[in-house]
Design a protein around this motif. Structure first.
Motif, PDB file in Angstrom:
ATOM      1  N   LEU A   1      32.319  34.729  52.631  1.00  9.35           N
ATOM      2  CA  LEU A   1      32.046  34.216  51.289  1.00  9.35           C
ATOM      3  C   LEU A   1      31.088  33.033  51.336  1.00  9.35           C
ATOM      4  O   LEU A   1      30.184  32.920  50.493  1.00  9.35           O
ATOM      5  N   ARG A   2      31.255  32.163  52.321  1.00  6.40           N
ATOM      6  CA  ARG A   2      30.348  31.012  52.446  1.00  6.40           C
ATOM      7  C   ARG A   2      28.927  31.438  52.794  1.00  6.40           C
ATOM      8  O   ARG A   2      27.955  30.782  52.407  1.00  6.40           O
ATOM      9  N   SER A   3      28.815  32.565  53.520  1.00  6.17           N
ATOM     10  CA  SER A   3      27.480  33.017  53.944  1.00  6.17           C
ATOM     11  C   SER A   3      26.660  33.584  52.794  1.00  6.17           C
ATOM     12  O   SER A   3      25.443  33.677  52.888  1.00  6.17           O
ATOM     13  N   GLY A   4      27.329  33.988  51.710  1.00  2.59           N
ATOM     14  CA  GLY A   4      26.627  34.598  50.582  1.00  2.59           C
ATOM     15  C   GLY A   4      26.200  36.029  50.836  1.00  2.59           C
ATOM     16  O   GLY A   4      25.408  36.586  50.063  1.00  2.59           O
ATOM     17  N   LYS A   5      26.709  36.665  51.904  1.00  4.07           N
ATOM     18  CA  LYS A   5      26.297  38.021  52.265  1.00  4.07           C
ATOM     19  C   LYS A   5      27.302  39.085  51.846  1.00  4.07           C
ATOM     20  O   LYS A   5      27.116  40.264  52.163  1.00  4.07           O
ATOM     21  N   ALA A   6      28.342  38.686  51.153  1.00  8.37           N
ATOM     22  CA  ALA A   6      29.340  39.668  50.720  1.00  8.37           C
ATOM     23  C   ALA A   6      28.737  40.626  49.703  1.00  8.37           C
ATOM     24  O   ALA A   6      27.968  40.218  48.827  1.00  8.37           O
ATOM     25  N   HIS A   7      29.079  41.914  49.809  1.00  7.04           N
ATOM     26  CA  HIS A   7      28.536  42.895  48.871  1.00  7.04           C
ATOM     27  C   HIS A   7      29.105  42.704  47.476  1.00  7.04           C
ATOM     28  O   HIS A   7      28.498  43.096  46.488  1.00  7.04           O
ATOM     29  N   SER A   8      30.310  42.104  47.386  1.00  4.95           N
ATOM     30  CA  SER A   8      30.935  41.826  46.093  1.00  4.95           C
ATOM     31  C   SER A   8      31.949  40.705  46.283  1.00  4.95           C
ATOM     32  O   SER A   8      32.968  40.908  46.961  1.00  4.95           O
ATOM     33  N   THR A   9      31.683  39.559  45.679  1.00  6.75           N
ATOM     34  CA  THR A   9      32.641  38.449  45.785  1.00  6.75           C
ATOM     35  C   THR A   9      33.943  38.798  45.057  1.00  6.75           C
ATOM     36  O   THR A   9      35.021  38.379  45.479  1.00  6.75           O
ATOM     37  N   HIS A  10      33.851  39.580  43.987  1.00  7.93           N
ATOM     38  CA  HIS A  10      35.051  39.971  43.249  1.00  7.93           C
ATOM     39  C   HIS A  10      35.989  40.799  44.123  1.00  7.93           C
ATOM     40  O   HIS A  10      37.216  40.586  44.118  1.00  7.93           O
ATOM     41  N   ILE A  11      35.431  41.737  44.873  1.00  9.77           N
ATOM     42  CA  ILE A  11      36.248  42.569  45.752  1.00  9.77           C
ATOM     43  C   ILE A  11      36.833  41.717  46.884  1.00  9.77           C
ATOM     44  O   ILE A  11      37.989  41.905  47.279  1.00  9.77           O
ATOM     45  N   CYS A  12      36.048  40.772  47.382  1.00  7.09           N
ATOM     46  CA  CYS A  12      36.566  39.872  48.430  1.00  7.09           C
ATOM     47  C   CYS A  12      37.754  39.071  47.924  1.00  7.09           C
ATOM     48  O   CYS A  12      38.788  38.964  48.608  1.00  7.09           O
ATOM     49  N   TYR A  13      37.645  38.514  46.731  1.00  4.61           N
ATOM     50  CA  TYR A  13      38.754  37.746  46.167  1.00  4.61           C
ATOM     51  C   TYR A  13      39.946  38.647  45.856  1.00  4.61           C
ATOM     52  O   TYR A  13      41.102  38.221  45.956  1.00  4.61           O
ATOM     53  N   PHE A  14      39.666  39.879  45.466  1.00  2.00           N
ATOM     54  CA  PHE A  14      40.759  40.838  45.242  1.00  2.00           C
ATOM     55  C   PHE A  14      41.534  41.051  46.529  1.00  2.00           C
ATOM     56  O   PHE A  14      42.777  41.043  46.529  1.00  2.00           O
ATOM     57  N   PHE A  15      40.823  41.254  47.645  1.00  2.00           N
ATOM     58  CA  PHE A  15      41.489  41.463  48.924  1.00  2.00           C
ATOM     59  C   PHE A  15      42.302  40.240  49.337  1.00  2.00           C
ATOM     60  O   PHE A  15      43.421  40.371  49.843  1.00  2.00           O
ATOM     61  N   LEU A  16      41.747  39.057  49.150  1.00  2.00           N
ATOM     62  CA  LEU A  16      42.469  37.834  49.520  1.00  2.00           C
ATOM     63  C   LEU A  16      43.756  37.701  48.704  1.00  2.00           C
ATOM     64  O   LEU A  16      44.820  37.362  49.243  1.00  2.00           O
ATOM     65  N   THR A  17      43.642  37.989  47.404  1.00  2.72           N
ATOM     66  CA  THR A  17      44.830  37.919  46.536  1.00  2.72           C
ATOM     67  C   THR A  17      45.859  38.968  46.925  1.00  2.72           C
ATOM     68  O   THR A  17      47.061  38.685  47.009  1.00  2.72           O
ATOM     69  N   ALA A  18      45.395  40.197  47.178  1.00  2.71           N
ATOM     70  CA  ALA A  18      46.300  41.284  47.555  1.00  2.71           C
ATOM     71  C   ALA A  18      47.007  40.964  48.871  1.00  2.71           C
ATOM     72  O   ALA A  18      48.201  41.250  49.033  1.00  2.71           O
ATOM     73  N   ASN A  19      46.277  40.358  49.810  1.00  3.21           N
ATOM     74  CA  ASN A  19      46.871  39.999  51.086  1.00  3.21           C
ATOM     75  C   ASN A  19      47.974  38.959  50.919  1.00  3.21           C
ATOM     76  O   ASN A  19      49.039  39.053  51.535  1.00  3.21           O
ATOM     77  N   LEU A  20      47.727  37.970  50.058  1.00  4.72           N
ATOM     78  CA  LEU A  20      48.750  36.963  49.781  1.00  4.72           C
ATOM     79  C   LEU A  20      49.997  37.603  49.156  1.00  4.72           C
ATOM     80  O   LEU A  20      51.129  37.302  49.553  1.00  4.72           O
ATOM     81  N   LEU A  21      49.775  38.480  48.179  1.00  3.87           N
ATOM     82  CA  LEU A  21      50.899  39.143  47.510  1.00  3.87           C
ATOM     83  C   LEU A  21      51.700  39.995  48.489  1.00  3.87           C
ATOM     84  O   LEU A  21      52.938  39.962  48.502  1.00  3.87           O
ATOM     85  N   LEU A  22      50.988  40.757  49.310  1.00  2.82           N
ATOM     86  CA  LEU A  22      51.655  41.658  50.244  1.00  2.82           C
ATOM     87  C   LEU A  22      52.456  40.881  51.280  1.00  2.82           C
ATOM     88  O   LEU A  22      53.617  41.217  51.565  1.00  2.82           O
ATOM     89  N   ASN A  23      51.854  39.824  51.835  1.00  2.00           N
ATOM     90  CA  ASN A  23      52.582  39.026  52.818  1.00  2.00           C
ATOM     91  C   ASN A  23      53.767  38.300  52.180  1.00  2.00           C
ATOM     92  O   ASN A  23      54.829  38.145  52.807  1.00  2.00           O
ATOM     93  N   GLY A  24      53.584  37.857  50.934  1.00  2.00           N
ATOM     94  CA  GLY A  24      54.695  37.221  50.226  1.00  2.00           C
ATOM     95  C   GLY A  24      55.853  38.170  50.024  1.00  2.00           C
ATOM     96  O   GLY A  24      57.021  37.817  50.229  1.00  2.00           O
ATOM     97  N   LEU A  25      55.537  39.424  49.625  1.00  2.00           N
ATOM     98  CA  LEU A  25      56.584  40.436  49.457  1.00  2.00           C
ATOM     99  C   LEU A  25      57.268  40.751  50.774  1.00  2.00           C
ATOM    100  O   LEU A  25      58.492  40.904  50.840  1.00  2.00           O
ATOM    101  N   ASN A  26      56.469  40.853  51.846  1.00  2.00           N
ATOM    102  CA  ASN A  26      57.052  41.155  53.151  1.00  2.00           C
ATOM    103  C   ASN A  26      58.006  40.053  53.601  1.00  2.00           C
ATOM    104  O   ASN A  26      59.066  40.326  54.168  1.00  2.00           O
ATOM    105  N   LEU A  27      57.646  38.797  53.344  1.00  2.00           N
ATOM    106  CA  LEU A  27      58.533  37.683  53.696  1.00  2.00           C
ATOM    107  C   LEU A  27      59.809  37.715  52.859  1.00  2.00           C
ATOM    108  O   LEU A  27      60.902  37.459  53.363  1.00  2.00           O
ATOM    109  N   PHE A  28      59.652  38.052  51.577  1.00  4.34           N
ATOM    110  CA  PHE A  28      60.813  38.143  50.687  1.00  4.34           C
ATOM    111  C   PHE A  28      61.760  39.242  51.151  1.00  4.34           C
ATOM    112  O   PHE A  28      62.983  39.044  51.240  1.00  4.34           O
ATOM    113  N   TRP A  29      61.183  40.418  51.447  1.00  2.00           N
ATOM    114  CA  TRP A  29      62.013  41.539  51.912  1.00  2.00           C
ATOM    115  C   TRP A  29      62.627  41.242  53.273  1.00  2.00           C
ATOM    116  O   TRP A  29      63.762  41.629  53.548  1.00  2.00           O
ATOM    117  N   ALA A  30      61.868  40.562  54.137  1.00  4.61           N
ATOM    118  CA  ALA A  30      62.360  40.254  55.479  1.00  4.61           C
ATOM    119  C   ALA A  30      63.586  39.348  55.413  1.00  4.61           C
ATOM    120  O   ALA A  30      64.507  39.471  56.224  1.00  4.61           O
TER     121      ALA A  30
END
Length: 255
Positions: free
Chosen positions: A206-235
């Motif tokens: 993201l800092r490099s400015g070479k991402a094909h879509s910043t929106h998709i990058c932020y989507f992945f970061l958010t999804a990763n946080l949600l998924l890891n949060g759920l995994n910790l909750f279930w664990a």
């Protein structure tokens, strides 16, 4: 052919490699075929149980299929370069993603049929994750996330055993242990460290400015946080059950 063209028209604006559309469709159709044949086979069960059991068979076969593919990819020589090359391609990993897109579209369909928002949310989020991976983009971390399905294998077996009245005994206990170990080992032991280093790479992108879509990058970061949060909750729930099974004393209530 018209259906393929319609789906391509939806996926291409997202930068998705349309070569994998037939695999998505084949996976979606296979899920329904497995469900239908399982439902017909489990005639000894009541209707609700037949539906649930047939759903677990489809989930079990999907988990086995994608784990075999990403297991092969992650143990191969082509995996290591893709750890840092966020736009690297791999036919094996992309096929696994396409198979999972078909499965999660099937998941969405069940969400609509049963008016189940959990199916809709889970299926929608996972479908987008693996559609975006087909760019190709983030195939290494995407494969790690698909490897989480390893715990779905004993989970679905466990649920099938319950449906068929085999939810007791040594074999059932063994399946429960396999589920707990695979969940904690893969989703936390592998997933959390992999996510940490992946976050560093994503922030660099993201800092490099070479991402094909910043929106998709932020989507992945958010999804990763949600998924890891759920995994910790279930664990937490899994660990509590393990402690109870081992006879650990309950925590005293606050007075």
């Amino acid at each position: 052919m018209q259906l393929l063209g319609c789906i391509d028209s939806l996926m291409l604006p997202l930068g998705v490699a349309h070569d994998y559309t037939p695999i998505v469709l084949a996976s979606f159709a296979a899920c329904w075929l497995v469900f239908g044949s399982s439902y017909a086979t489990f005639s000894q069960l009541e209707k609700k149980q037949r539906v649930q059991a047939a759903q677990h068979v489809a989930g079990l076969l999907h988990a086995i299929a994608v784990c075999a593919q990403v297991g092969y990819f992650l143990s191969s020589a082509e995996a290591e370069p893709l750890r840092k090359d966020l736009y690297g391609s791999s036919a094996v990993a992309q096929r696994a993603c396409a198979v999972s897109v078909g499965f999660f579209l099937y998941d969405i369909a069940w969400g609509v049929i049963e008016a189940n928002w959990q199916y809709l949310l889970h299926g929608g989020l996972c479908s987008l994750i693996f559609i975006f991976c087909l760019h190709p983009f983030l195939l290494y971390i995407g494969s790690i996330m698909l490897a989480f399905e390893l715990s779905s294998i004993p989970y679905n077996i466990r649920m099938l055993m319950i449906q068929f009245g085999a939810g007791r005994g040594a074999l059932y206990d063994l399946v429960q242990v396999a589920f707990a170990l695979s969940f904690l080992g893969v989703r936390l032991g592998v997933g959390l460290p992999a996510s940490f280093y992946w976050w560093l790479d994503m922030l660099d992108l993201l800092r490099s400015g070479k991402a094909h879509s910043t929106h998709i990058c932020y989507f992945f970061l958010t999804a990763n946080l949600l998924l890891n949060g759920l995994n910790l909750f279930w664990a937490r729930g899994i660990v509590n059950k393990i402690l109870r099974a081992l006879g650990a004393p309950a925590k005293p209530k606050a007075t």
